[in-house]
Design a protein around this motif. Structure first.
Motif, PDB file in Angstrom:
ATOM      1  N   SER A 416      23.562  13.221  -6.460  1.00 47.11           N
ATOM      2  CA  SER A 416      22.872  14.482  -6.669  1.00 47.11           C
ATOM      3  C   SER A 416      22.664  14.678  -8.161  1.00 47.11           C
ATOM      4  N   GLU A 417      22.392  15.913  -8.559  1.00 50.25           N
ATOM      5  CA  GLU A 417      22.264  16.208  -9.977  1.00 50.25           C
ATOM      6  C   GLU A 417      23.616  16.170 -10.683  1.00 50.25           C
ATOM      7  N   GLU A 418      24.691  16.205  -9.917  1.00 52.39           N
ATOM      8  CA  GLU A 418      26.022  16.173 -10.514  1.00 52.39           C
ATOM      9  C   GLU A 418      26.263  14.819 -11.179  1.00 52.39           C
ATOM     10  N   PRO A 419      26.533  14.796 -12.463  1.00 49.34           N
ATOM     11  CA  PRO A 419      26.675  13.503 -13.149  1.00 49.34           C
ATOM     12  C   PRO A 419      27.887  12.696 -12.715  1.00 49.34           C
ATOM     13  N   ASP A 420      28.898  13.346 -12.175  1.00 45.79           N
ATOM     14  CA  ASP A 420      30.114  12.625 -11.793  1.00 45.79           C
ATOM     15  C   ASP A 420      30.015  11.979 -10.421  1.00 45.79           C
ATOM     16  N   GLU A 421      28.970  12.268  -9.667  1.00 53.64           N
ATOM     17  CA  GLU A 421      28.830  11.708  -8.326  1.00 53.64           C
ATOM     18  C   GLU A 421      28.164  10.342  -8.395  1.00 53.64           C
ATOM     19  N   LEU A 422      28.717   9.373  -7.686  1.00 53.34           N
ATOM     20  CA  LEU A 422      28.137   8.029  -7.683  1.00 53.34           C
ATOM     21  C   LEU A 422      26.738   8.058  -7.078  1.00 53.34           C
ATOM     22  N   ARG A 423      25.819   7.412  -7.742  1.00 50.68           N
ATOM     23  CA  ARG A 423      24.447   7.315  -7.261  1.00 50.68           C
ATOM     24  C   ARG A 423      24.260   5.932  -6.642  1.00 50.68           C
ATOM     25  N   TRP A 424      23.934   5.920  -5.347  1.00 50.91           N
ATOM     26  CA  TRP A 424      23.834   4.638  -4.653  1.00 50.91           C
ATOM     27  C   TRP A 424      22.902   4.746  -3.472  1.00 50.91           C
ATOM     28  N   SER A 425      22.365   3.607  -3.079  1.00 44.41           N
ATOM     29  CA  SER A 425      21.537   3.510  -1.878  1.00 44.41           C
ATOM     30  C   SER A 425      21.634   2.095  -1.337  1.00 44.41           C
ATOM     31  N   VAL A 426      21.124   1.920  -0.114  1.00 51.26           N
ATOM     32  CA  VAL A 426      21.126   0.602   0.537  1.00 51.26           C
ATOM     33  C   VAL A 426      19.733   0.355   1.097  1.00 51.26           C
ATOM     34  N   ARG A 427      19.195  -0.830   0.816  1.00 55.02           N
ATOM     35  CA  ARG A 427      18.001  -1.300   1.517  1.00 55.02           C
ATOM     36  C   ARG A 427      18.421  -2.430   2.438  1.00 55.02           C
ATOM     37  N   SER A 428      18.018  -2.323   3.722  1.00 52.21           N
ATOM     38  CA  SER A 428      18.506  -3.293   4.696  1.00 52.21           C
ATOM     39  C   SER A 428      17.553  -3.383   5.871  1.00 52.21           C
ATOM     40  N   ASP A 429      17.582  -4.538   6.539  1.00 52.26           N
ATOM     41  CA  ASP A 429      16.856  -4.715   7.797  1.00 52.26           C
ATOM     42  C   ASP A 429      17.807  -4.647   8.994  1.00 52.26           C
ATOM     43  N   GLY A 430      19.029  -4.176   8.731  1.00 50.80           N
ATOM     44  CA  GLY A 430      20.028  -4.093   9.785  1.00 50.80           C
ATOM     45  C   GLY A 430      20.929  -5.303   9.859  1.00 50.80           C
ATOM     46  N   THR A 438      23.884   2.933  -9.703  1.00 47.94           N
ATOM     47  CA  THR A 438      23.463   3.182 -11.080  1.00 47.94           C
ATOM     48  C   THR A 438      24.372   4.202 -11.747  1.00 47.94           C
ATOM     49  N   THR A 439      24.643   3.951 -13.004  1.00 46.45           N
ATOM     50  CA  THR A 439      25.296   4.924 -13.884  1.00 46.45           C
ATOM     51  C   THR A 439      24.413   5.155 -15.100  1.00 46.45           C
ATOM     52  N   TYR A 440      23.109   4.963 -14.913  1.00 49.79           N
ATOM     53  CA  TYR A 440      22.190   5.049 -16.066  1.00 49.79           C
ATOM     54  C   TYR A 440      21.375   6.336 -16.040  1.00 49.79           C
ATOM     55  N   GLN A 441      21.327   6.982 -17.175  1.00 51.68           N
ATOM     56  CA  GLN A 441      20.368   8.027 -17.479  1.00 51.68           C
ATOM     57  C   GLN A 441      20.065   7.908 -18.970  1.00 51.68           C
ATOM     58  N   PRO A 442      18.872   8.345 -19.386  1.00 54.03           N
ATOM     59  CA  PRO A 442      18.549   8.237 -20.816  1.00 54.03           C
ATOM     60  C   PRO A 442      19.559   8.951 -21.710  1.00 54.03           C
ATOM     61  N   ALA A 443      19.485   8.630 -22.986  1.00 52.58           N
ATOM     62  CA  ALA A 443      20.510   9.048 -23.947  1.00 52.58           C
ATOM     63  C   ALA A 443      20.674  10.560 -24.023  1.00 52.58           C
ATOM     64  N   ARG A 444      19.645  11.322 -23.657  1.00 48.91           N
ATOM     65  CA  ARG A 444      19.775  12.785 -23.717  1.00 48.91           C
ATOM     66  C   ARG A 444      20.789  13.305 -22.710  1.00 48.91           C
ATOM     67  N   ARG A 445      20.953  12.591 -21.586  1.00 46.76           N
ATOM     68  CA  ARG A 445      21.859  13.032 -20.520  1.00 46.76           C
ATOM     69  C   ARG A 445      22.552  11.809 -19.927  1.00 46.76           C
ATOM     70  N   THR A 446      23.427  11.204 -20.676  1.00 43.19           N
ATOM     71  CA  THR A 446      24.095   9.996 -20.189  1.00 43.19           C
ATOM     72  C   THR A 446      25.037  10.340 -19.043  1.00 43.19           C
ATOM     73  N   LEU A 447      25.350   9.313 -18.253  1.00 48.98           N
ATOM     74  CA  LEU A 447      26.271   9.447 -17.124  1.00 48.98           C
ATOM     75  C   LEU A 447      27.583   8.738 -17.449  1.00 48.98           C
TER      76      LEU A 447
END
Length: 669
Positions: A416-430, A438-447
């Motif tokens: 979410s917008e919360e910086p401490d929450e892990l950002r993740w997703s899965v692409r799969s065919d089952g 990802t733990t990346y955001q530009p330098a203005r708002r690093t994670l």
């Protein structure tokens, strides 16, 4: 890592991924007719080519803004960067500066540009206009057209008559070059950023087809809540920053979402300044961006390859911003990566001066009169920048496994917008897939970094936990880790904490992975597998887990042998991965490690060096190499290291030279 520490610090994130239902077919007025060679089709989830899913990678290159003598160099870098296609605006103002005076000479020679792109192995998407924007004066309209006061960008008969004449000239330039004719032109975009005239967009396609243009892909820009007719495929955008934002804005509100995983395709902010200033179209403050449309694949044409500047706002978009945003879109479900810009250029000068958009021509932005460098991977003057290399790593992966990836659906696990929450997703065919983190955001708002990361992916017949033991993810990284990646006959990479880069036949199958700085490399292979190389093996529940004990690099090769096959796995460090190319040299595909930017043309390796000596390594190695390009240049074998054969290219004429000294500029008030 001790078990007690595992339990205290680790969090296992879980997701269930089912096999997706088959995509819808034949419901769109797109694609080649049945029986066409190399048939291109569009399903509800992805594009197809020759019966297989196709994941295009397209970069914007404006032929009319690049000197003709540099076209081949720019297109060579695009192809070496892993692109399979380029897109280009056709600026009406450049080609018809006066009524009826059509120009297709010099660097306006669209036909020659398309032919050269084909020579480099690139397809072409022609952005026909008539209105283009592209930070051009009057959006690319000629001054004489604007002065007539017509109802432009509508189905006004007087306007359409002029468009038809312009389209006729453009279509004639493409005669014999379309996909159906064995040429490189696979697609066409009509107009640009038109939001409330779907009937006009449909008319533009019909007009071009009546004039003889037959392509499988007809597109329109879909962002900003655009009303796109059913005959066109909407394409989307994502930028890390925008010169069109208010000068006092530290970081645009639209930017953060593009560094998270999301199936929302639309961005209501892109072009909002022009919608309001030129067209009077205002999106309601409470408008909700369009959601995923199950009838259409998620395709993009303007992922920011950098960012232009204006006099009121000069954003700095870094190479890492560009690469992280691009990978976030793959992790969000994109099946067509399109970059704007991929190669910068120079604003044209026309009969009435420079042709950039400005306050003087009614635009909300004043932009530079000449430069259109855009901070692109390839700069205005041929500079090859770091994001050319960072993006190439993603594109080589898409070349190697894009067909499988395109058919995979996306499940956003967290972020979410919360910086401490892990950002993740899965692409799969089952059955197989990729975990995106990802733990990346530009330098203005690093994670912050994420500790003890694991993801359990519940597939159709098993649950795969990636990695087998929790791992700490440093701040500022984005990864796509494979799940059940097929290595060779009988050998399956169940999971890895390194990313797939490419694969090649080098006498035996060779799969190239790239480690992430700060993340230990773990390879988990299904079954009882024999491994040699710098790894320590452990058996866990029918899986052979290999921990890399040496440093990743060009000589770090792990050989795996299973019951029915074997494969070499090369584990590169990030710095080496940024030097790696896959090119057609001497009649076959080879891996090339080079200290300078390189590309291939007609089987030759072209080196762009700023230093008088450069090292080039190849795998597999050609029997011989000869140097051309100057009597002083020469090539010396440097021997072999690991699986590579190397040469040193000496170019005495290269390097920096002082051309003037003791200059004192006159700077009056």
């Amino acid at each position: 890592m001790p078990d007690a520490l595992d339990s205290r610090r680790s969090v296992t994130h879980r997701v269930r991924v089912d096999r997706p239902s088959p995509p819808r077919r034949d419901h769109l007025e797109l694609g080649d007719p049945p029986g066409a060679p190399d048939l291109v089709a569009v399903t509800s989830r992805y594009l197809e080519r020759a019966g297989a899913p196709w994941f295009p990678v397209t970069g914007e290159v404006h032929y009319s803004r690049v000197p003709r003598e540099r076209w081949s160099e720019v297109l060579g870098h695009a192809r070496a960067g892993g692109l399979d296609s380029v897109a280009t605006y056709v600026f009406w103002q450049a080609h018809e500066p006066a009524p009826g005076d059509f120009r297709w000479d010099g660097n306006l020679d669209l036909r020659a540009f398309v032919e050269l792109a084909g020579r480099h192995g690139l397809d072409v998407v022609v952005r026909l206009g008539p209105w283009a924007h592209g930070e051009a004066r009057y959006g690319g309209f000629p001054d004489w057209l604007v002065e007539r006061g017509l109802a432009t960008r509508t189905n006004d008969p007087a306007y359409l008559e002029l468009v038809r004449a312009y389209y006729a000239q453009t279509v004639a330039q493409l005669d014999g070059l379309t996909h159906a004719e064995g040429g490189p032109v696979v697609g066409a975009q009509v107009d640009n950023e038109l939001y409330d005239q779907p009937e006009h967009l449909a008319t533009l396609r019909t007009t071009a087809e009546e004039l003889g243009l037959r392509v499988p892909l007809w597109t329109a820009t879909g962002w900003g809540g655009a009303q796109v007719p059913a005959t066109l495929l909407p394409l989307y955008s994502a930028y890390a920053d925008g010169f069109w934002e208010d000068g006092e804005t530290e970081w645009p509100a639209f930017s953060p979402v593009h560094f998270r995983y999301s199936t929302v395709r639309d961005d209501l902010s892109v072009g909002a300044d022009l919608r309001e200033a030129l067209d009077g179209v205002v999106v309601a403050p409470d408008a909700v961006p369009l959601k995923d449309d199950d009838a259409l694949p998620y395709a993009t044409c303007e992922l920011g390859g950098g960012m232009h500047v204006a006099y009121h706002r000069r954003p700095l978009v870094t190479p890492d911003d560009v690469a992280a945003l691009a990978l976030a879109k793959v992790g969000s479900g994109s099946v067509w990566q399109g970059y704007y810009m991929y190669a910068g250029g120079t604003q044209r000068v026309g009969p009435r001066g420079t042709e950039q958009e400005s306050h003087a021509t009614g635009y909300p932005n004043d932009v530079p009169t000449r430069t259109y460098d855009f901070g692109a991977p390839v700069g205005e003057h041929g500079q090859v920048r770091r994001h050319h290399h960072l993006l190439r790593r993603q594109h080589l992966w898409l070349q190697a496994d894009g067909a499988a990836l395109a058919a995979m659906t996306t499940t956003v696990g967290g972020g979410s917008e919360e910086p401490d929450e892990l950002r993740w997703s899965v692409r799969s065919d089952g059955h197989r897939g990729y975990v995106f983190l990802t733990t990346y955001q530009p330098a203005r708002r690093t994670l912050p970094p994420q500790q003890g990361v694991r993801v359990a992916v519940e597939l159709d017949d098993a649950t795969v936990t990636v990695p087998t033991r929790p791992v700490d993810l440093p701040a500022g990284v984005s990864v796509a880790w494979p799940v059940r990646y097929p290595l060779a006959d009988g050998l399956v990479l169940r999971s890895a904490t390194a990313q797939v880069l490419t694969r090649i036949d080098a006498g035996r199958d060779l799969v190239v992975l790239v480690a992430t700085d700060g993340v230990p490399v773990e390879l988990a292979v299904d079954g009882d597998v024999a491994a040699t190389g710098p790894v320590e093996a452990r058996a866990e529940d029918g899986v052979t887990v290999l921990d890399l004990v040496g440093e990743p690099g060009p000589e770090t090769v792990v050989r795996l042998r299973g019951p029915s096959g074997e494969v070499d796995v090369l584990v590169l460090d990030e710095a080496s991965a940024n030097r790696l190319y896959r090119l057609d040299v001497g009649g076959r595909e080879r891996l090339v490690l080079a200290d300078a930017p390189v590309h291939a043309l007609d089987g030759a390796l072209v080196v762009h060096t700023e230093d008088p000596a450069v090292t080039v390594s190849m795998l597999p190695a050609p029997r011989t190499l000869e140097v051309a390009g100057g009597d002083e240049a020469h090539l010396d074998p440097s021997g072999a290291a690991g699986p590579w054969s190397s040469w040193t290219l000496a170019v005495p004429a290269a390097g920096r030279r002082r051309v003037a000294t003791d200059l004192h500029p006159d700077a009056p008030s």
